[in-house]
Write a protein that holds these residues in place. Sequence first.
Motif, short mmCIF file in Angstrom:
data_model
loop_
_atom_site.label_atom_id
_atom_site.label_comp_id
_atom_site.label_asym_id
_atom_site.label_seq_id
_atom_site.Cartn_x
_atom_site.Cartn_y
_atom_site.Cartn_z
N THR A 1 56.18 17.28 9.16
CA THR A 1 57.26 17.69 8.29
C THR A 1 58.32 16.60 8.19
OG1 THR A 1 56.87 19.99 8.88
CG2 THR A 1 58.98 19.48 7.87
N ASP A 2 58.62 15.95 9.32
CA ASP A 2 59.62 14.89 9.32
C ASP A 2 59.16 13.69 8.49
OD1 ASP A 2 61.21 16.42 10.97
OD2 ASP A 2 60.44 15.50 12.80
N ASP B 1 57.15 13.89 5.82
CA ASP B 1 56.85 14.29 4.46
C ASP B 1 58.05 14.03 3.55
OD1 ASP B 1 56.10 15.47 2.09
OD2 ASP B 1 55.67 17.43 2.96
N ALA C 1 59.23 17.32 1.74
CA ALA C 1 59.40 18.54 2.53
C ALA C 1 60.50 19.45 1.99
CB ALA C 1 59.69 18.18 3.99
N ASP C 2 61.48 18.88 1.32
CA ASP C 2 62.60 19.67 0.80
C ASP C 2 62.33 20.26 -0.59
OD1 ASP C 2 62.66 16.96 -0.14
OD2 ASP C 2 64.67 17.33 -0.92
N LEU C 3 61.17 19.96 -1.15
CA LEU C 3 60.86 20.41 -2.51
C LEU C 3 59.92 21.61 -2.49
CD1 LEU C 3 60.18 16.92 -4.13
CD2 LEU C 3 62.31 18.23 -4.17
N ALA D 1 56.02 19.23 -5.12
CA ALA D 1 55.49 18.25 -4.17
C ALA D 1 54.06 17.85 -4.55
CB ALA D 1 55.52 18.81 -2.75
N ARG E 1 63.55 7.93 -3.42
CA ARG E 1 62.97 8.22 -2.11
C ARG E 1 62.21 7.03 -1.53
NH1 ARG E 1 62.17 14.49 -1.40
NH2 ARG E 1 63.90 15.14 -2.71
#
Length: 70
Positions: A5-6, A8, A11-13, A18, A49
Amino acid sequence: MDDHTDDDPFADLALEKAIHLRWTLRDIKAHRLAMSPVDDEDLALLTERGLVDVSDGVPTLTEAGLDAIN
């Protein structure tokens, strides 16, 4: 918490967004932009990003972009 997760960048989408952006990265990598042009908002997000660099209007994947689809 999952270690991936860190790492990715999406991860916030939402999951659908995504997935769409990962396919966009694959299209850029495979030079399929004539058939699948990149949306300006998607390109801006990927650039912000650090996943894509744009040179002379042509997007290319960065190392982080390659990592995101491998």
